[in-house]
Design a protein around this motif. Sequence first.
Motif, PDB file in Angstrom:
ATOM      1  N   ASN A  72       0.854  -1.189   0.000  1.00 19.15           N
ATOM      2  CA  ASN A  72       0.000   0.000   0.000  1.00 19.15           C
ATOM      3  C   ASN A  72       0.891   1.240   0.000  1.00 19.15           C
ATOM      4  O   ASN A  72       1.403   1.648   1.032  1.00 19.15           O
ATOM      5  CB  ASN A  72      -0.916  -0.004   1.226  1.00 19.15           C
ATOM      6  CG  ASN A  72      -1.782   1.250   1.283  1.00 19.15           C
ATOM      7  OD1 ASN A  72      -1.942   1.944   0.293  1.00 19.15           O
ATOM      8  ND2 ASN A  72      -2.342   1.525   2.441  1.00 19.15           N
ATOM      9  N   ALA A  74      -0.060   4.156  -0.341  1.00 19.57           N
ATOM     10  CA  ALA A  74      -0.769   5.270   0.310  1.00 19.57           C
ATOM     11  C   ALA A  74      -0.986   4.980   1.792  1.00 19.57           C
ATOM     12  O   ALA A  74      -1.944   5.443   2.397  1.00 19.57           O
ATOM     13  CB  ALA A  74      -2.106   5.514  -0.393  1.00 19.57           C
ATOM     14  N   ASN A  77      -2.218   7.370   4.519  1.00 17.20           N
ATOM     15  CA  ASN A  77      -3.625   7.788   4.594  1.00 17.20           C
ATOM     16  C   ASN A  77      -4.404   7.021   5.652  1.00 17.20           C
ATOM     17  O   ASN A  77      -5.575   7.267   5.877  1.00 17.20           O
ATOM     18  CB  ASN A  77      -4.316   7.616   3.234  1.00 17.20           C
ATOM     19  CG  ASN A  77      -3.776   8.586   2.207  1.00 17.20           C
ATOM     20  OD1 ASN A  77      -3.204   9.615   2.562  1.00 17.20           O
ATOM     21  ND2 ASN A  77      -3.930   8.261   0.942  1.00 17.20           N
ATOM     22  N   SER A  81      -7.233   3.010   4.066  1.00 14.25           N
ATOM     23  CA  SER A  81      -6.606   2.815   2.751  1.00 14.25           C
ATOM     24  C   SER A  81      -6.010   1.418   2.629  1.00 14.25           C
ATOM     25  O   SER A  81      -6.005   0.818   1.551  1.00 14.25           O
ATOM     26  CB  SER A  81      -5.527   3.874   2.490  1.00 14.25           C
ATOM     27  OG  SER A  81      -4.371   3.635   3.256  1.00 14.25           O
ATOM     28  N   SER A  84      -8.938  -0.974   2.110  1.00 11.03           N
ATOM     29  CA  SER A  84      -9.382  -0.800   0.727  1.00 11.03           C
ATOM     30  C   SER A  84      -8.477  -1.528  -0.257  1.00 11.03           C
ATOM     31  O   SER A  84      -8.936  -2.268  -1.133  1.00 11.03           O
ATOM     32  CB  SER A  84      -9.418   0.704   0.409  1.00 11.03           C
ATOM     33  OG  SER A  84      -9.594   0.912  -0.971  1.00 11.03           O
ATOM     34  N   LYS A  85      -7.173  -1.339  -0.102  1.00  7.76           N
ATOM     35  CA  LYS A  85      -6.196  -1.954  -1.003  1.00  7.76           C
ATOM     36  C   LYS A  85      -6.277  -3.484  -0.928  1.00  7.76           C
ATOM     37  O   LYS A  85      -6.243  -4.181  -1.946  1.00  7.76           O
ATOM     38  CB  LYS A  85      -4.792  -1.480  -0.611  1.00  7.76           C
ATOM     39  CG  LYS A  85      -3.697  -1.847  -1.576  1.00  7.76           C
ATOM     40  CD  LYS A  85      -3.610  -0.848  -2.695  1.00  7.76           C
ATOM     41  CE  LYS A  85      -2.454  -1.174  -3.628  1.00  7.76           C
ATOM     42  NZ  LYS A  85      -2.502  -0.385  -4.844  1.00  7.76           N
ATOM     43  N   GLU A  88      -9.736  -4.839  -2.285  1.00  2.00           N
ATOM     44  CA  GLU A  88      -9.792  -4.699  -3.753  1.00  2.00           C
ATOM     45  C   GLU A  88      -9.222  -5.957  -4.425  1.00  2.00           C
ATOM     46  O   GLU A  88      -9.827  -6.510  -5.347  1.00  2.00           O
ATOM     47  CB  GLU A  88      -8.965  -3.466  -4.154  1.00  2.00           C
ATOM     48  CG  GLU A  88      -9.365  -2.866  -5.479  1.00  2.00           C
ATOM     49  CD  GLU A  88      -8.549  -1.605  -5.760  1.00  2.00           C
ATOM     50  OE1 GLU A  88      -8.151  -1.463  -6.914  1.00  2.00           O
ATOM     51  OE2 GLU A  88      -8.297  -0.799  -4.835  1.00  2.00           O
ATOM     52  N   SER A 152     -13.901  -1.506  -0.239  1.00  2.00           N
ATOM     53  CA  SER A 152     -12.869  -1.092  -1.198  1.00  2.00           C
ATOM     54  C   SER A 152     -12.859   0.424  -1.411  1.00  2.00           C
ATOM     55  O   SER A 152     -11.937   0.957  -2.029  1.00  2.00           O
ATOM     56  CB  SER A 152     -13.036  -1.822  -2.534  1.00  2.00           C
ATOM     57  OG  SER A 152     -14.196  -1.381  -3.199  1.00  2.00           O
ATOM     58  N   TYR A 153     -13.871   1.124  -0.874  1.00  4.46           N
ATOM     59  CA  TYR A 153     -13.910   2.588  -1.000  1.00  4.46           C
ATOM     60  C   TYR A 153     -13.408   3.308   0.253  1.00  4.46           C
ATOM     61  O   TYR A 153     -13.390   4.533   0.297  1.00  4.46           O
ATOM     62  CB  TYR A 153     -15.342   3.060  -1.302  1.00  4.46           C
ATOM     63  CG  TYR A 153     -15.751   2.812  -2.734  1.00  4.46           C
ATOM     64  CD1 TYR A 153     -15.171   3.528  -3.779  1.00  4.46           C
ATOM     65  CD2 TYR A 153     -16.701   1.854  -3.046  1.00  4.46           C
ATOM     66  CE1 TYR A 153     -15.531   3.298  -5.106  1.00  4.46           C
ATOM     67  CE2 TYR A 153     -17.071   1.602  -4.366  1.00  4.46           C
ATOM     68  CZ  TYR A 153     -16.484   2.330  -5.380  1.00  4.46           C
ATOM     69  OH  TYR A 153     -16.841   2.100  -6.684  1.00  4.46           O
ATOM     70  N   SER A 155     -10.990   5.036   2.946  1.00  5.47           N
ATOM     71  CA  SER A 155      -9.745   5.772   2.715  1.00  5.47           C
ATOM     72  C   SER A 155      -9.173   6.443   3.952  1.00  5.47           C
ATOM     73  O   SER A 155      -8.003   6.742   4.007  1.00  5.47           O
ATOM     74  CB  SER A 155      -9.956   6.846   1.629  1.00  5.47           C
ATOM     75  OG  SER A 155     -10.934   7.766   2.070  1.00  5.47           O
ATOM     76  N   ASN A 156      -9.997   6.677   4.975  1.00  7.19           N
ATOM     77  CA  ASN A 156      -9.480   7.477   6.097  1.00  7.19           C
ATOM     78  C   ASN A 156      -8.879   6.623   7.205  1.00  7.19           C
ATOM     79  O   ASN A 156      -8.782   5.407   7.096  1.00  7.19           O
ATOM     80  CB  ASN A 156     -10.591   8.394   6.655  1.00  7.19           C
ATOM     81  CG  ASN A 156     -11.742   7.578   7.233  1.00  7.19           C
ATOM     82  OD1 ASN A 156     -11.589   6.421   7.602  1.00  7.19           O
ATOM     83  ND2 ASN A 156     -12.908   8.191   7.314  1.00  7.19           N
TER      84      ASN A 156
END
Length: 196
Positions: A72, A74, A77, A81, A84-85, A88, A152-153, A155-156
Amino acid sequence: MSKTAILILAAGESKRLGSPKQLLSYKESNLLLHTIEQFQDIQNAHVFVVLGAYFEDIFPQIRNKSVTVIKNNAWMNGMGSSISKGVELIRKKNLFDRVLVTLCDLPLVEASHYQELIDLSISSRKRIVQTSYEDTSGVPVIFDKSLFNALSYLSNDQGAKALIKKYKKEVLKLSSKTPYFDIDTNDAYQKLLELS
Protein backbone atom coordinates in the motif's frame (compact mmCIF):
# COMPACT_ATOMS: atom_id res chain seq x y z
CA MET A 1 -16.70 -24.84 0.04
CA SER A 2 -16.91 -21.60 2.03
CA LYS A 3 -13.61 -19.68 1.90
CA THR A 4 -12.23 -16.92 4.11
CA ALA A 5 -9.70 -14.25 3.22
CA ILE A 6 -7.54 -13.22 6.18
CA LEU A 7 -6.38 -9.60 5.88
CA ILE A 8 -3.55 -8.64 8.24
CA LEU A 9 -2.93 -4.89 8.35
CA ALA A 10 0.78 -4.19 8.84
CA ALA A 11 1.39 -1.02 6.84
CA GLY A 12 1.74 1.63 9.56
CA GLU A 13 4.92 3.44 10.55
CA SER A 14 4.58 2.91 14.32
CA LYS A 15 5.17 6.62 14.90
CA ARG A 16 4.74 6.54 18.69
CA LEU A 17 7.00 3.51 19.01
CA GLY A 18 9.78 4.91 16.82
CA SER A 19 10.58 1.59 15.12
CA PRO A 20 8.53 -0.96 13.13
CA LYS A 21 6.25 -2.75 15.59
CA GLN A 22 5.77 -5.47 12.97
CA LEU A 23 9.33 -6.68 13.70
CA LEU A 24 9.31 -6.48 17.50
CA SER A 25 10.59 -9.74 19.00
CA TYR A 26 7.84 -11.96 20.38
CA LYS A 27 7.89 -15.66 21.32
CA GLU A 28 11.07 -16.54 19.39
CA SER A 29 9.64 -14.73 16.37
CA ASN A 30 8.20 -11.24 15.82
CA LEU A 31 4.74 -9.72 16.05
CA LEU A 32 3.89 -10.03 12.35
CA LEU A 33 5.17 -13.61 11.97
CA HIS A 34 3.33 -14.57 15.17
CA THR A 35 0.08 -13.20 13.71
CA ILE A 36 0.58 -15.07 10.43
CA GLU A 37 1.29 -18.24 12.44
CA GLN A 38 -2.09 -17.98 14.18
CA PHE A 39 -3.83 -18.83 10.90
CA GLN A 40 -1.76 -21.81 9.76
CA ASP A 41 -4.26 -24.42 10.99
CA ILE A 42 -7.42 -22.63 9.85
CA GLN A 43 -9.04 -24.51 6.98
CA ASN A 44 -10.22 -22.94 3.72
CA ALA A 45 -8.49 -19.65 4.40
CA HIS A 46 -5.77 -17.65 2.70
CA VAL A 47 -3.69 -14.93 4.34
CA PHE A 48 -3.10 -11.52 2.77
CA VAL A 49 -0.70 -9.06 4.42
CA VAL A 50 -0.78 -5.33 3.66
CA LEU A 51 2.62 -3.64 4.00
CA GLY A 52 3.51 0.01 3.54
CA ALA A 53 6.01 1.82 5.74
CA TYR A 54 9.23 -0.17 6.24
CA PHE A 55 8.31 -2.40 3.28
CA GLU A 56 11.98 -3.09 2.48
CA ASP A 57 12.65 -4.18 6.07
CA ILE A 58 9.54 -6.31 6.56
CA PHE A 59 9.03 -8.03 3.19
CA PRO A 60 12.19 -10.23 3.42
CA GLN A 61 10.91 -11.58 6.75
CA ILE A 62 7.68 -12.95 5.25
CA ARG A 63 8.55 -13.59 1.59
CA ASN A 64 8.83 -17.36 2.17
CA LYS A 65 5.53 -17.64 4.03
CA SER A 66 2.30 -18.87 2.42
CA VAL A 67 0.83 -15.39 2.24
CA THR A 68 -0.03 -12.87 -0.45
CA VAL A 69 1.76 -9.58 0.19
CA ILE A 70 0.05 -6.36 -0.87
CA LYS A 71 1.98 -3.10 -0.97
CA ASN A 72 0.00 0.00 0.00
CA ASN A 73 1.89 3.04 -1.28
CA ALA A 74 -0.77 5.27 0.31
CA TRP A 75 -0.23 3.79 3.80
CA MET A 76 0.11 7.28 5.28
CA ASN A 77 -3.62 7.79 4.59
CA GLY A 78 -4.39 5.38 7.41
CA MET A 79 -6.01 2.04 8.09
CA GLY A 80 -8.94 2.62 5.74
CA SER A 81 -6.61 2.82 2.75
CA SER A 82 -4.97 -0.50 3.72
CA ILE A 83 -8.34 -2.24 4.09
CA SER A 84 -9.38 -0.80 0.73
CA LYS A 85 -6.20 -1.95 -1.00
CA GLY A 86 -6.45 -5.44 0.47
CA VAL A 87 -10.15 -5.97 -0.18
CA GLU A 88 -9.79 -4.70 -3.75
CA LEU A 89 -7.46 -7.61 -4.54
CA ILE A 90 -9.53 -10.11 -2.54
CA ARG A 91 -12.68 -9.05 -4.42
CA LYS A 92 -10.95 -9.40 -7.81
CA LYS A 93 -9.97 -12.99 -7.00
CA ASN A 94 -13.68 -13.83 -6.62
CA LEU A 95 -12.88 -16.84 -4.42
CA PHE A 96 -13.83 -15.68 -0.95
CA ASP A 97 -17.12 -15.52 0.96
CA ARG A 98 -15.84 -13.20 3.68
CA VAL A 99 -12.81 -11.28 4.86
CA LEU A 100 -11.42 -11.38 8.39
CA VAL A 101 -9.60 -8.11 9.15
CA THR A 102 -7.01 -8.06 11.93
CA LEU A 103 -3.88 -6.17 12.97
CA CYS A 104 -0.30 -7.35 13.29
CA ASP A 105 -0.07 -6.11 16.89
CA LEU A 106 -2.82 -8.02 18.69
CA PRO A 107 -0.61 -10.82 20.04
CA LEU A 108 -2.99 -11.90 22.80
CA VAL A 109 -5.72 -12.88 20.31
CA GLU A 110 -5.52 -16.65 19.97
CA ALA A 111 -6.05 -18.85 16.93
CA SER A 112 -9.16 -20.30 18.60
CA HIS A 113 -10.80 -16.85 18.65
CA TYR A 114 -10.16 -16.39 14.92
CA GLN A 115 -11.69 -19.81 14.28
CA GLU A 116 -14.74 -18.96 16.42
CA LEU A 117 -15.27 -15.74 14.45
CA ILE A 118 -15.22 -17.65 11.17
CA ASP A 119 -17.55 -20.37 12.47
CA LEU A 120 -19.97 -17.75 13.78
CA SER A 121 -19.90 -15.87 10.48
CA ILE A 122 -20.80 -19.07 8.63
CA SER A 123 -23.51 -20.25 11.03
CA SER A 124 -25.18 -16.87 11.70
CA ARG A 125 -25.00 -15.52 8.15
CA LYS A 126 -24.63 -12.05 9.65
CA ARG A 127 -22.83 -9.55 7.41
CA ILE A 128 -20.47 -8.43 10.18
CA VAL A 129 -19.05 -10.42 13.12
CA GLN A 130 -17.03 -8.25 15.46
CA THR A 131 -14.91 -8.91 18.54
CA SER A 132 -16.14 -7.34 21.76
CA TYR A 133 -13.85 -6.61 24.69
CA GLU A 134 -14.72 -5.33 28.18
CA ASP A 135 -14.91 -1.69 27.20
CA THR A 136 -14.75 -1.63 23.41
CA SER A 137 -15.53 -3.52 20.20
CA GLY A 138 -13.33 -3.84 17.15
CA VAL A 139 -10.82 -6.01 15.38
CA PRO A 140 -10.59 -8.81 14.58
CA VAL A 141 -13.78 -8.41 12.57
CA ILE A 142 -15.34 -10.34 9.69
CA PHE A 143 -17.20 -8.80 6.76
CA ASP A 144 -19.39 -10.74 4.36
CA LYS A 145 -18.52 -10.53 0.66
CA SER A 146 -21.64 -8.39 0.08
CA LEU A 147 -19.66 -5.59 1.78
CA PHE A 148 -16.46 -5.99 -0.28
CA ASN A 149 -17.48 -3.15 -2.59
CA ALA A 150 -18.10 -0.73 0.31
CA LEU A 151 -14.83 -1.77 1.98
CA SER A 152 -12.87 -1.09 -1.20
CA TYR A 153 -13.91 2.59 -1.00
CA LEU A 154 -12.52 3.21 2.50
CA SER A 155 -9.75 5.77 2.72
CA ASN A 156 -9.48 7.48 6.10
CA ASP A 157 -7.81 6.61 9.38
CA GLN A 158 -11.05 5.41 10.98
CA GLY A 159 -10.86 2.04 9.28
CA ALA A 160 -14.30 0.47 8.87
CA LYS A 161 -15.98 2.08 11.91
CA ALA A 162 -18.48 4.09 9.83
CA LEU A 163 -19.42 1.01 7.81
CA ILE A 164 -19.99 -1.04 10.98
CA LYS A 165 -22.17 1.77 12.34
CA LYS A 166 -24.16 1.93 9.09
CA TYR A 167 -24.92 -1.80 9.24
CA LYS A 168 -25.26 -2.06 13.02
CA LYS A 169 -28.39 -4.25 12.71
CA GLU A 170 -26.27 -6.74 10.78
CA VAL A 171 -23.53 -6.92 13.44
CA LEU A 172 -23.01 -9.91 15.70
CA LYS A 173 -20.46 -9.68 18.52
CA LEU A 174 -18.20 -12.37 19.89
CA SER A 175 -16.67 -11.77 23.32
CA SER A 176 -12.91 -12.08 23.53
CA LYS A 177 -11.42 -14.24 26.25
CA THR A 178 -8.39 -11.94 26.33
CA PRO A 179 -8.27 -8.17 26.92
CA TYR A 180 -7.78 -5.70 24.07
CA PHE A 181 -4.06 -5.12 23.94
CA ASP A 182 -2.21 -3.49 21.07
CA ILE A 183 1.38 -2.28 20.92
CA ASP A 184 1.59 1.47 20.27
CA THR A 185 4.33 2.44 22.70
CA ASN A 186 7.48 0.96 24.19
CA ASP A 187 5.72 0.80 27.57
CA ALA A 188 2.98 -1.36 26.04
CA TYR A 189 5.61 -3.62 24.49
CA GLN A 190 7.41 -4.04 27.82
CA LYS A 191 4.07 -4.87 29.47
CA LEU A 192 3.45 -7.51 26.76
CA LEU A 193 6.82 -9.13 27.47
CA GLU A 194 5.92 -9.27 31.16
CA LEU A 195 2.57 -10.91 30.34
CA SER A 196 4.04 -13.48 27.97
